[in-house]
Design a protein around this motif. Sequence first.
Motif, PDB file in Angstrom:
ATOM      1  N   UNK A  86       0.829  -1.211   0.000  1.00  0.00           N
ATOM      2  CA  UNK A  86       0.000   0.000   0.000  1.00  0.00           C
ATOM      3  C   UNK A  86       0.864   1.263   0.000  1.00  0.00           C
ATOM      4  N   UNK A  87       1.955   1.244   0.750  1.00  0.00           N
ATOM      5  CA  UNK A  87       2.854   2.406   0.812  1.00  0.00           C
ATOM      6  C   UNK A  87       3.458   2.676  -0.561  1.00  0.00           C
ATOM      7  N   UNK A  88       3.829   1.614  -1.268  1.00  0.00           N
ATOM      8  CA  UNK A  88       4.395   1.784  -2.615  1.00  0.00           C
ATOM      9  C   UNK A  88       3.415   2.472  -3.560  1.00  0.00           C
ATOM     10  N   UNK A  89       2.131   2.256  -3.358  1.00  0.00           N
ATOM     11  CA  UNK A  89       1.119   2.830  -4.241  1.00  0.00           C
ATOM     12  C   UNK A  89       0.645   4.220  -3.849  1.00  0.00           C
ATOM     13  N   UNK A  90       1.176   4.758  -2.758  1.00  0.00           N
ATOM     14  CA  UNK A  90       0.748   6.095  -2.323  1.00  0.00           C
ATOM     15  C   UNK A  90       1.222   7.177  -3.288  1.00  0.00           C
ATOM     16  N   UNK A  91       0.395   8.171  -3.447  1.00  0.00           N
ATOM     17  CA  UNK A  91       0.795   9.363  -4.186  1.00  0.00           C
ATOM     18  C   UNK A  91       1.819  10.120  -3.341  1.00  0.00           C
ATOM     19  N   UNK A  92       2.669  10.927  -3.953  1.00  0.00           N
ATOM     20  CA  UNK A  92       3.632  11.712  -3.158  1.00  0.00           C
ATOM     21  C   UNK A  92       2.901  12.565  -2.114  1.00  0.00           C
ATOM     22  N   UNK A  93       3.435  12.563  -0.907  1.00  0.00           N
ATOM     23  CA  UNK A  93       2.818  13.292   0.204  1.00  0.00           C
ATOM     24  C   UNK A  93       3.567  14.588   0.454  1.00  0.00           C
ATOM     25  N   UNK A  94       2.840  15.600   0.895  1.00  0.00           N
ATOM     26  CA  UNK A  94       3.517  16.855   1.234  1.00  0.00           C
ATOM     27  C   UNK A  94       3.903  16.849   2.715  1.00  0.00           C
ATOM     28  N   UNK A  95       4.592  17.875   3.133  1.00  0.00           N
ATOM     29  CA  UNK A  95       5.112  17.937   4.499  1.00  0.00           C
ATOM     30  C   UNK A  95       4.021  18.055   5.562  1.00  0.00           C
ATOM     31  N   UNK A  96       2.834  18.442   5.159  1.00  0.00           N
ATOM     32  CA  UNK A  96       1.756  18.597   6.136  1.00  0.00           C
ATOM     33  C   UNK A  96       1.092  17.262   6.485  1.00  0.00           C
ATOM     34  N   UNK A  97       1.534  16.165   5.896  1.00  0.00           N
ATOM     35  CA  UNK A  97       0.960  14.841   6.146  1.00  0.00           C
ATOM     36  C   UNK A  97       1.555  14.245   7.419  1.00  0.00           C
ATOM     37  N   UNK A  98       1.090  14.724   8.539  1.00  0.00           N
ATOM     38  CA  UNK A  98       1.641  14.231   9.810  1.00  0.00           C
ATOM     39  C   UNK A  98       1.188  12.810  10.110  1.00  0.00           C
ATOM     40  N   UNK A  99       0.038  12.388   9.571  1.00  0.00           N
ATOM     41  CA  UNK A  99      -0.432  11.030   9.840  1.00  0.00           C
ATOM     42  C   UNK A  99       0.560  10.002   9.319  1.00  0.00           C
ATOM     43  N   UNK A 100       1.192  10.275   8.176  1.00  0.00           N
ATOM     44  CA  UNK A 100       2.126   9.307   7.621  1.00  0.00           C
ATOM     45  C   UNK A 100       3.409   9.242   8.446  1.00  0.00           C
ATOM     46  N   UNK A 101       3.859  10.365   8.941  1.00  0.00           N
ATOM     47  CA  UNK A 101       5.039  10.373   9.815  1.00  0.00           C
ATOM     48  C   UNK A 101       4.744   9.586  11.085  1.00  0.00           C
ATOM     49  N   UNK A 102       3.570   9.799  11.675  1.00  0.00           N
ATOM     50  CA  UNK A 102       3.183   9.040  12.876  1.00  0.00           C
ATOM     51  C   UNK A 102       3.058   7.552  12.564  1.00  0.00           C
ATOM     52  N   UNK A 103       2.490   7.246  11.403  1.00  0.00           N
ATOM     53  CA  UNK A 103       2.319   5.853  11.005  1.00  0.00           C
ATOM     54  C   UNK A 103       3.678   5.164  10.849  1.00  0.00           C
ATOM     55  N   UNK A 104       4.591   5.806  10.117  1.00  0.00           N
ATOM     56  CA  UNK A 104       5.890   5.174   9.887  1.00  0.00           C
ATOM     57  C   UNK A 104       6.677   5.024  11.181  1.00  0.00           C
ATOM     58  N   UNK A 105       6.509   5.945  12.112  1.00  0.00           N
ATOM     59  CA  UNK A 105       7.161   5.811  13.419  1.00  0.00           C
ATOM     60  C   UNK A 105       6.659   4.562  14.129  1.00  0.00           C
ATOM     61  N   UNK A 106       5.360   4.356  14.128  1.00  0.00           N
ATOM     62  CA  UNK A 106       4.780   3.164  14.756  1.00  0.00           C
ATOM     63  C   UNK A 106       5.196   1.898  14.024  1.00  0.00           C
ATOM     64  N   UNK A 107       5.198   1.955  12.709  1.00  0.00           N
ATOM     65  CA  UNK A 107       5.581   0.793  11.906  1.00  0.00           C
ATOM     66  C   UNK A 107       7.021   0.392  12.198  1.00  0.00           C
ATOM     67  N   UNK A 108       7.923   1.365  12.171  1.00  0.00           N
ATOM     68  CA  UNK A 108       9.335   1.068  12.421  1.00  0.00           C
ATOM     69  C   UNK A 108       9.565   0.613  13.861  1.00  0.00           C
ATOM     70  N   UNK A 109       8.842   1.185  14.804  1.00  0.00           N
ATOM     71  CA  UNK A 109       8.958   0.741  16.197  1.00  0.00           C
ATOM     72  C   UNK A 109       8.544  -0.714  16.337  1.00  0.00           C
ATOM     73  N   UNK A 110       7.501  -1.100  15.640  1.00  0.00           N
ATOM     74  CA  UNK A 110       7.039  -2.483  15.677  1.00  0.00           C
ATOM     75  C   UNK A 110       8.063  -3.405  15.030  1.00  0.00           C
ATOM     76  N   UNK A 111       8.609  -2.995  13.888  1.00  0.00           N
ATOM     77  CA  UNK A 111       9.607  -3.814  13.209  1.00  0.00           C
ATOM     78  C   UNK A 111      10.852  -4.024  14.066  1.00  0.00           C
ATOM     79  N   UNK A 112      11.260  -2.992  14.783  1.00  0.00           N
ATOM     80  CA  UNK A 112      12.445  -3.105  15.637  1.00  0.00           C
ATOM     81  C   UNK A 112      12.210  -4.014  16.834  1.00  0.00           C
ATOM     82  N   UNK A 113      10.962  -4.132  17.266  1.00  0.00           N
ATOM     83  CA  UNK A 113      10.650  -4.938  18.441  1.00  0.00           C
ATOM     84  C   UNK A 113      10.484  -6.427  18.133  1.00  0.00           C
TER      85      UNK A 113
END
Length: 116
Positions: A86-113
């Motif tokens: 799904x991430x590969x298919x996303x349209x380019x996001x602008x800097x105001x897309x805070x939901x994606x930054x929060x999402x990737x933080x959670x995703x990476x935290x889960x992957x590291x655990x």
Amino acid sequence: TECRTAFSHLNHVQILLVREIHKLSSETQASRRSIQQALIAYAFITVPSIRSTQLKLNLHLVTAQLAFQKGCLAQGGACFRESFRLIEGLEPLDESCTWFRDYTTSLLSTLLAIPD
């Protein structure tokens, strides 16, 4: 399109069902592996029919986290693969897309655990 308008609230129902499955999964003992696998499978097959990519990503992440907590590693991995697709298919996001930054933080935290 007539059928879609007749069931315009179906998307909300599907989201609610997946969230209730998450709740039920979190309340079920990890030792009941077959039940856990069934709950996670239900969430996994229901999420793709939801319209919002943002909601799909978030629901897949929660499903993966529950799968790993309950010892269902293959199901959690499948949720991550779908999230990456799904991430590969996303349209380019602008800097105001805070939901994606929060999402990737959670995703990476889960992957590291997750242990190897």
